[in-house]
Scaffold this active site. Structure first.
Site, PDB file in Angstrom:
ATOM      1  N   ASP A  54      71.700  76.961  88.808  1.00 38.49           N
ATOM      2  CA  ASP A  54      71.559  75.537  88.521  1.00 38.49           C
ATOM      3  C   ASP A  54      72.923  74.916  88.208  1.00 38.49           C
ATOM      4  OD1 ASP A  54      70.333  73.120  88.067  1.00 38.49           O
ATOM      5  OD2 ASP A  54      69.782  73.573  86.001  1.00 38.49           O
ATOM      6  N   GLY A  55      73.164  73.734  88.749  1.00 41.54           N
ATOM      7  CA  GLY A  55      74.352  72.981  88.361  1.00 41.54           C
ATOM      8  C   GLY A  55      75.398  72.796  89.440  1.00 41.54           C
TER       9      GLY A  55
END
Length: 271
Positions: free
Chosen positions: A45-46
């Site tokens: 994520d990210g």
């Protein structure tokens, strides 16, 4: 003079890499004195937030994320972890803007094909690659590349890499129930047992994850491995996925070792 300086810089970088590799091996030897996880899962994520944070163009975050993944896989396999699962692309991600989905599919195609290179991490560690998910949702090119990699690595047995693409957990469970029903009907049997569903889960090629790591400090599972993570330890470092590094992996494993005996006792009670 310029060539001499360049040659000197290359030599210094090689020495630094050797020192870093030696230090990492020493660290892993110490960590290996305790219990090690068999299976690690990652929610990467990210990537988009990283690109925005670094003021990079679209797609650069995912490219940086792939580099972080290659480093993380190297660390895991050097440490002796048998299975690694990554959440590469959710079924829900198809709802994003068409141009973003096309860009991600193009990047995925490029990276999947690169796994067949002789210099790739797949050949270095003898990795068997599985693509988990509803592959029919992928483009013909991406699906064909994924199937080619799975076929090419089918004889590898040292370690496994499970890439969840066009995946979410509810879809996996539904498909497993459907397959179980078909099997029971073919055998003129009426009752579906828990073991029937588990045997038909795509993730049944590996044991349940010991640790699930989600970057960016997020604590949601996002419909990922809901069936398999009932006893998994969750770790959520604040680092965006392209920023994740060795220290985050080491910290997650140390936490796993600290509470290992408790989880083992809990598993035995459930048996």
């Amino acid at each position: 003079m310029v060539d001499q300086i360049r040659h000197m810089c290359v030599g210094i970088n090689q020495i630094l890499e050797q020192i870093h590799g030696f230090s990492r091996r020493c660290l892993f030897r110490v960590i290996s004195m305790g219990p090690l996880p068999i299976h690690l899962a990652f929610i990467m994520d990210g990537n988009r937030r990283y690109a925005k944070k670094q003021d990079l163009e679209d797609g650069s975050g995912h490219k940086a994320g792939f580099s972080a993944l290659m480093s993380m896989l190297q660390y895991c396999y050097e440490l002796g972890i048998k299975y690694v699962t990554v959440y590469a692309f959710s079924i829900d991600n198809f709802r994003r803007k068409p141009e973003e989905v096309r860009s991600l599919m193009d990047l995925m195609l490029e990276k999947i094909k690169s796994l067949l290179d002789k210099e790739s991490i797949v050949h270095e560690y003898g990795i068997r690659v599985y693509f988990i998910g509803n592959l029919a949702l992928l483009s013909d090119q991406v699906r064909a590349a994924a199937e080619e990699v799975m076929q090419a690595t089918a004889e590898n047995s040292r370690v496994g890499l499970l890439v969840c693409v066009a995946y979410n957990s509810t879809d996996e469970i539904v498909q497993a129930v459907k397959k179980s029903c078909v099997t029971k009907l073919d055998r003129d049997m009426e009752t579906i047992q828990l073991v029937d569903i588990e045997e038909n889960m795509q993730m049944s090629v590996a044991p349940d994850p010991d640790i699930l790591i989600r970057s960016s400090g997020e604590t949601r599972l996002s419909n990922f491995l809901l069936w398999q993570t009932g006893s998994s330890q969750l770790f959520s470092p604040d680092a965006l996925w392209p920023e994740i590094g060795l220290r985050h992996l080491v910290w997650a494993i140390l936490n796993f070792q600290k509470s290992h005996s408790y989880f083992e006792k809990k598993k035995k009670k459930q048996m």
